[in-house]
Design a protein around this motif. Structure first.
Motif, PDB file in Angstrom:
ATOM      1  N   GLU A 405       0.859  -1.180   0.000  1.00  0.00           N
ATOM      2  CA  GLU A 405       0.000   0.000   0.000  1.00  0.00           C
ATOM      3  C   GLU A 405       0.896   1.231   0.000  1.00  0.00           C
ATOM      4  O   GLU A 405       2.115   1.138   0.175  1.00  0.00           O
ATOM      5  CB  GLU A 405      -0.893  -0.006   1.234  1.00  0.00           C
ATOM      6  CG  GLU A 405      -0.095  -0.008   2.523  1.00  0.00           C
ATOM      7  CD  GLU A 405      -0.865  -0.542   3.721  1.00  0.00           C
ATOM      8  OE1 GLU A 405      -0.634  -0.002   4.819  1.00  0.00           O
ATOM      9  OE2 GLU A 405      -1.664  -1.486   3.577  1.00  0.00           O
ATOM     10  N   GLN A 437      -3.781   3.814   0.654  1.00  0.00           N
ATOM     11  CA  GLN A 437      -4.491   3.246  -0.486  1.00  0.00           C
ATOM     12  C   GLN A 437      -3.683   2.115  -1.105  1.00  0.00           C
ATOM     13  O   GLN A 437      -2.463   2.069  -1.007  1.00  0.00           O
ATOM     14  CB  GLN A 437      -4.831   4.306  -1.529  1.00  0.00           C
ATOM     15  CG  GLN A 437      -3.731   4.716  -2.481  1.00  0.00           C
ATOM     16  CD  GLN A 437      -4.189   5.796  -3.447  1.00  0.00           C
ATOM     17  OE1 GLN A 437      -4.385   6.946  -3.057  1.00  0.00           O
ATOM     18  NE2 GLN A 437      -4.318   5.455  -4.704  1.00  0.00           N
ATOM     19  N   ASP A 438      -4.412   1.205  -1.723  1.00  0.00           N
ATOM     20  CA  ASP A 438      -3.800   0.124  -2.484  1.00  0.00           C
ATOM     21  C   ASP A 438      -4.511   0.038  -3.827  1.00  0.00           C
ATOM     22  O   ASP A 438      -5.122   1.014  -4.276  1.00  0.00           O
ATOM     23  CB  ASP A 438      -3.826  -1.193  -1.705  1.00  0.00           C
ATOM     24  CG  ASP A 438      -5.226  -1.596  -1.242  1.00  0.00           C
ATOM     25  OD1 ASP A 438      -6.227  -1.125  -1.839  1.00  0.00           O
ATOM     26  OD2 ASP A 438      -5.335  -2.384  -0.280  1.00  0.00           O
ATOM     27  N   GLU A 439      -4.463  -1.107  -4.471  1.00  0.00           N
ATOM     28  CA  GLU A 439      -5.086  -1.220  -5.791  1.00  0.00           C
ATOM     29  C   GLU A 439      -6.610  -1.150  -5.724  1.00  0.00           C
ATOM     30  O   GLU A 439      -7.265  -0.823  -6.716  1.00  0.00           O
ATOM     31  CB  GLU A 439      -4.685  -2.541  -6.462  1.00  0.00           C
ATOM     32  CG  GLU A 439      -3.206  -2.697  -6.703  1.00  0.00           C
ATOM     33  CD  GLU A 439      -2.516  -3.421  -5.556  1.00  0.00           C
ATOM     34  OE1 GLU A 439      -3.090  -3.460  -4.435  1.00  0.00           O
ATOM     35  OE2 GLU A 439      -1.407  -3.943  -5.762  1.00  0.00           O
ATOM     36  N   SER A 440      -7.179  -1.436  -4.551  1.00  0.00           N
ATOM     37  CA  SER A 440      -8.630  -1.602  -4.458  1.00  0.00           C
ATOM     38  C   SER A 440      -9.358  -0.476  -3.739  1.00  0.00           C
ATOM     39  O   SER A 440     -10.459  -0.082  -4.139  1.00  0.00           O
ATOM     40  CB  SER A 440      -8.947  -2.934  -3.760  1.00  0.00           C
ATOM     41  OG  SER A 440      -8.398  -4.024  -4.480  1.00  0.00           O
ATOM     42  N   PHE A 441      -8.757   0.045  -2.673  1.00  0.00           N
ATOM     43  CA  PHE A 441      -9.471   1.007  -1.845  1.00  0.00           C
ATOM     44  C   PHE A 441      -8.547   2.152  -1.420  1.00  0.00           C
ATOM     45  O   PHE A 441      -7.324   2.014  -1.406  1.00  0.00           O
ATOM     46  CB  PHE A 441     -10.053   0.335  -0.593  1.00  0.00           C
ATOM     47  CG  PHE A 441     -11.079  -0.722  -0.900  1.00  0.00           C
ATOM     48  CD1 PHE A 441     -12.388  -0.367  -1.177  1.00  0.00           C
ATOM     49  CD2 PHE A 441     -10.724  -2.059  -0.929  1.00  0.00           C
ATOM     50  CE1 PHE A 441     -13.339  -1.337  -1.469  1.00  0.00           C
ATOM     51  CE2 PHE A 441     -11.667  -3.047  -1.217  1.00  0.00           C
ATOM     52  CZ  PHE A 441     -12.979  -2.676  -1.492  1.00  0.00           C
ATOM     53  N   ASP A 455     -13.953   3.197  -3.346  1.00  0.00           N
ATOM     54  CA  ASP A 455     -13.795   1.892  -3.982  1.00  0.00           C
ATOM     55  C   ASP A 455     -13.138   2.138  -5.343  1.00  0.00           C
ATOM     56  O   ASP A 455     -13.798   2.533  -6.303  1.00  0.00           O
ATOM     57  CB  ASP A 455     -15.163   1.225  -4.151  1.00  0.00           C
ATOM     58  CG  ASP A 455     -15.079  -0.192  -4.702  1.00  0.00           C
ATOM     59  OD1 ASP A 455     -14.089  -0.503  -5.405  1.00  0.00           O
ATOM     60  OD2 ASP A 455     -15.999  -0.977  -4.436  1.00  0.00           O
ATOM     61  N   LYS A 457     -11.842   0.241  -7.610  1.00  0.00           N
ATOM     62  CA  LYS A 457     -12.193  -0.631  -8.741  1.00  0.00           C
ATOM     63  C   LYS A 457     -13.473  -0.140  -9.430  1.00  0.00           C
ATOM     64  O   LYS A 457     -13.559  -0.095 -10.657  1.00  0.00           O
ATOM     65  CB  LYS A 457     -12.384  -2.070  -8.258  1.00  0.00           C
ATOM     66  CG  LYS A 457     -11.142  -2.712  -7.665  1.00  0.00           C
ATOM     67  CD  LYS A 457     -10.072  -2.961  -8.705  1.00  0.00           C
ATOM     68  CE  LYS A 457      -8.907  -3.758  -8.106  1.00  0.00           C
ATOM     69  NZ  LYS A 457      -7.826  -3.983  -9.084  1.00  0.00           N
ATOM     70  N   LYS A 458     -14.443   0.248  -8.649  1.00  0.00           N
ATOM     71  CA  LYS A 458     -15.716   0.711  -9.193  1.00  0.00           C
ATOM     72  C   LYS A 458     -15.728   2.203  -9.488  1.00  0.00           C
ATOM     73  O   LYS A 458     -16.520   2.662 -10.320  1.00  0.00           O
ATOM     74  CB  LYS A 458     -16.856   0.378  -8.212  1.00  0.00           C
ATOM     75  CG  LYS A 458     -17.076  -1.114  -7.992  1.00  0.00           C
ATOM     76  CD  LYS A 458     -18.215  -1.350  -7.011  1.00  0.00           C
ATOM     77  CE  LYS A 458     -18.455  -2.842  -6.787  1.00  0.00           C
ATOM     78  NZ  LYS A 458     -19.543  -3.083  -5.796  1.00  0.00           N
ATOM     79  N   TYR A 472     -19.857  -0.867   3.204  1.00  0.00           N
ATOM     80  CA  TYR A 472     -18.398  -0.707   3.219  1.00  0.00           C
ATOM     81  C   TYR A 472     -17.850  -0.503   4.634  1.00  0.00           C
ATOM     82  O   TYR A 472     -16.647  -0.274   4.796  1.00  0.00           O
ATOM     83  CB  TYR A 472     -17.997   0.490   2.361  1.00  0.00           C
ATOM     84  CG  TYR A 472     -18.095   0.231   0.876  1.00  0.00           C
ATOM     85  CD1 TYR A 472     -16.984  -0.184   0.148  1.00  0.00           C
ATOM     86  CD2 TYR A 472     -19.294   0.408   0.202  1.00  0.00           C
ATOM     87  CE1 TYR A 472     -17.065  -0.417  -1.217  1.00  0.00           C
ATOM     88  CE2 TYR A 472     -19.389   0.170  -1.158  1.00  0.00           C
ATOM     89  CZ  TYR A 472     -18.277  -0.241  -1.863  1.00  0.00           C
ATOM     90  OH  TYR A 472     -18.361  -0.479  -3.222  1.00  0.00           O
ATOM     91  N   ARG A 475     -14.985  -2.877   5.689  1.00  0.00           N
ATOM     92  CA  ARG A 475     -13.793  -2.628   4.879  1.00  0.00           C
ATOM     93  C   ARG A 475     -13.116  -1.319   5.297  1.00  0.00           C
ATOM     94  O   ARG A 475     -11.892  -1.242   5.385  1.00  0.00           O
ATOM     95  CB  ARG A 475     -14.180  -2.587   3.399  1.00  0.00           C
ATOM     96  CG  ARG A 475     -13.010  -2.434   2.463  1.00  0.00           C
ATOM     97  CD  ARG A 475     -12.143  -3.678   2.429  1.00  0.00           C
ATOM     98  NE  ARG A 475     -12.789  -4.760   1.700  1.00  0.00           N
ATOM     99  CZ  ARG A 475     -12.253  -5.971   1.547  1.00  0.00           C
ATOM    100  NH1 ARG A 475     -11.076  -6.237   2.082  1.00  0.00           N
ATOM    101  NH2 ARG A 475     -12.889  -6.909   0.884  1.00  0.00           N
TER     102      ARG A 475
END
Length: 510
Positions: A405, A437-441, A455, A457-458, A472, A475
Motif C-alpha cells: 500500500e 491506499q492500495d489497488e482496491s481502496f 472503492d 475498482k468501481k 463498506y 472494509r
C-alpha cells in the motif's frame, strides 16, 4: 564498470506520474526520457509523501514521512537534528552539488530571526553545494540580463505571453525565448558543473522548475501540442457538485485563482472551460518537452565523456499537478493527481541488464530515493529513513516483504498565501489528513473532518464517498486499522535503537 561512481538525481517540479510515453501517454514527445526508460526501470505507482514543494522535498531528501520530519508546509522549518542526503553524501566523501532548489526553511532555534532565509518561501537544505540556486531567482534573472535581454520592470513578466496581457490559458509563446528560459539556465548550470568538477566522482542534484506554473512555454514548445489531443478532465458535472464531497475540497474549488497559475490569469480555476483546460494541458506538455530536449544535452554529454556507464541516473519529481481534474489546479488535497509522480532509475551495472526497459507496478514512495542512492554508493542508510532501497527492483529481485500500500499526507493550516484553516474554523494542528491506499481502496483520514473512503475498482475517479455506506463499514474499519498500524510502525525512531545497559551503550539494528 570502473570503480568510479557518479549519481545524477534529476528532480522536476509538478510533473504528473503517468505522463510518460512508457506508461501509455503516447501523445507526449519525450524521446530522451524514452531512452532513459528503455535503459532503466520505470515505476508506475510511485508516490510523493506530501505536498506542496517544501514537505515533498523534505521527504525526498531526508527519507522520512512527513509525520516524522514535520516540515509540514512551505515556509515551515525543518528540524536541524535530522540528517539528509547531502550530509550523508559528505560523510561518504562526496561534495553534493545542487542545481535548483529544495524550498527548505532553516530551524529558527539555530538561526537568527533576521536571517534572509526567513523572508522567502524556502532556501537550500543544509549540506548541499549550490552551484545553480534558484530560490530567490536572482542568479537566473542576472544571467538573462547578462545575455543582452532587457528585463522588464517586473522580472516575472518574462513569463507573460507575447503580444500583451491575455486571460490565462493561452496558445501564445512566452516573452522569454527558449535559449534564455529557466530550463535552459538549469541545464547550463548543470553542464558547467559537470565540465568543471575536476574528474572526481560526483553527485549532482539537477533540478528543474518546470512544468511548474506559470503555464506559459517559450516558442516553439508553446505550439508543440494541440489542445484537442489532450485527455479530458476528470471532474463532476459542475464545480458545485464536486464541492459537495468534502469541506476542504469545497474550499479549494471555490478559492483557487487562475492568477496563481497564469501570469495574467483571471477568475477561479474551477471556472475554466474544457477548452481552457485543454489549452493549459497542451502548454504543460510543451514545458515537459522542453525539459526532455535539455536532458538530451546532459545525457549526450555523459556519453561523450565516458561517464554514462559510471552514473546512476534517477529521474523523479517533488509532487504532481491536478491540472483541472476535480476542478482543481496545483498540488493540494487528497486526489492521486497531486501525489502520483514519475520515477525512472537507470542503474548502469551489469546486474541490472535483465530489467532494462521494464515497468514495476509495486508501490514505491519518494522516501525510498535516499536509501536507494546510499545503497548504490555502498554508504550506510541512517536509521531515521522510513524508506527502503529500490535497487532490488533494478536487479530483478524484488523483496518478498515489500509494501502493499502507499501512504501520503497533507497539512492545510493557514499560510500567507492560503487560509483554509480560518475558512473551515479548525484548530491549526488539526488541519491535517493522511491517506492509505492500495489497488482496491483508498481511505482518507482527517484530524477534524469526516473521513472519505473510495472503492477504486468501481470508482477510479474517486467521486463517490463510501464512508457512510453500511456495505463498506467493515472494509473501511480495516483500512483505518492499516492507517494506525502504519503510524505506530513508522513513528520517529532515530534514537530508539540505542539503550543503556550494565555493559554500557548498546545499539540494536532494526
Amino acid at each position: 564498470m570502473s570503480a568510479r561512481k557518479n549519481v545524477l538525481l534529476i528532480v522536476v517540479d509538478q510533473w504528473r506520474g503517468a505522463m510518460l510515453p512508457k506508461l501509455g501517454a503516447g501523445y507526449l514527445k519525450l524521446p530522451n526520457l524514452d531512452r532513459l526508460c528503455a535503459e532503466g526501470v520505470t515505476f508506475r505507482n510511485h508516490f510523493t509523501q506530501a505536498v506542496p514543494c517544501g514537505p515533498a522535498r523534505a521527504s525526498l531528501l531526508t527519507g522520512m514521512y512527513m509525520m516524522n520530519h514535520r516540515a509540514v508546509q512551505n515556509t515551515i522549518p525543518l528540524d536541524s537534528r535530522f540528517t539528509n542526503l547531502a550530509k550523508e553524501l559528505r560523510s561518504g566523501g562526496y561534495d553534493p552539488a545542487l542545481v535548483g532548489y529544495t524550498t527548505t526553511t532553516p530551524d529558527p532555534r539555530k538561526t537568527a530571526p533576521s536571517d534572509p532565509r526567513f523572508f522567502v518561501l524556502g532556501d537550500i537544505m543544509d549540506g548541499f553545494n549550490p552551484v545553480g540556486a534558484f530560490e530567490n531567482r536572482d542568479a537566473y534573472f542576472g544571467w538573462v540580463a547578462s545575455q543582452g535581454f532587457d528585463l522588464p520592470k517586473i522580472r516575472e513578466d518574462i513569463w507573460l505571453p507575447q503580444g500583451g496581457a491575455g486571460t490565462g490559458a493561452t496558445e501564445r509563446a512566452a516573452v522569454i525565448p527558449k535559449d534564455l528560459s529557466d530550463t535552459a539556465w538549469f541545464t547550463e548550470r548543470g553542464l558547467a558543473y559537470l565540465q568543471g568538477h575536476g574528474g572526481k566522482p560526483w553527485f549532482l542534484h539537477l533540478g528543474y522548475y518546470r512544468p511548474h506554473p506559470p503555464f506559459i512555454a517559450p516558442a516553439p514548445y508553446h505550439a508543440m501540442y494541440r489542445p484537442e489531443d489532450m485527455p479530458k478532465p476528470v471532474r463532476a458535472a459542475t464545480p458545485q457538485e464536486e464541492a459537495k464531497q468534502n469541506p476542504l475540497l469545497a474550499y479549494y474549488v471555490n478559492n483557487i485563482k487562475q492568477a496563481s497559475f497564469f501570469q495574467d490569469g483571471q477568475g477561479l480555476g474551477s471556472e475554466m472551460t474544457e477548452a481552457e483546460v485543454a489549452q493549459m494541458r497542451a502548454t504543460y506538455c510543451g514545458l515537459m518537452s522542453e525539459i526532455d530536449d535539455h536532458l538530451g544535452r546532459v545525457f549526450d554529454y555523459l556519453k561523450q565523456t565516458g561517464q554514462w556507464d559510471d552514473t546512476l541516473i534517477i529521474f523523479t519529481c517533488d509532487h504532481a499537478e491536478q491540472g483541472g481534474d476535480h476542478y482543481l489546479l496545483g498540488k493540494i488535497g487528497y486526489f492521486d493527481e497531486s501525489y502520483r509522480i514519475p520515477l525512472v532509475i537507470r542503474d548502469p551495472r551489469a546486474s541490472a541488464d535483465a530489467t532494462r526497459g521494464t515497468i514495476v507496478d509495486r508501490f514505491t514512495e519518494t522516501i525510498d530515493t535516499m536509501p536507494t542512492i546510499l545503497d548504490w554508493l555502498d554508504l550506510p542508510v541512517p536509521r531515521q529513513c522510513d524508506g527502503r532501497s529500490m535497487l532490488p527492483f533494478c536487479n530483478g529481485e524484488p523483496p518478498a516483504d515489500w509494501r502493499t500500500e502507499v501512504h501520503y499526507e497533507f497539512d492545510f493550516r493557514d499560510l500567507f498565501y492560503s487560509q483554509p484553516e480560518s475558512a473551515l474554523g479548525l484548530p491549526m494542528d488539526k488541519c491535517a489528513l493522511a491517506v492509505v491506499q492500495d489497488e482496491s481502496f483508498k481511505y482518507v483520514h482527517f484530524a477534524a473532518l469526516p473521513p472519505l473512503f473510495f472503492d477504486l475498482k468501481k470508482d477510479p475517479g474517486q467521486f463517490v464517498n463510501r464512508a457512510g455506506d453500511p456495505a463498506y463499514a467493515a472494509r473501511m474499519h480495516e483500512y483505518a486499522a492499516k492507517m494506525l498500524d502504519w503510524r505506530l510502525g513508522f513513528a520517529e525512531r532515530t534514537l530508539t535503537g540505542y539503550r543503556a545497559s550494565p555493559d554500557g551503550l548498546q545499539v540494536r539494528a532494526a
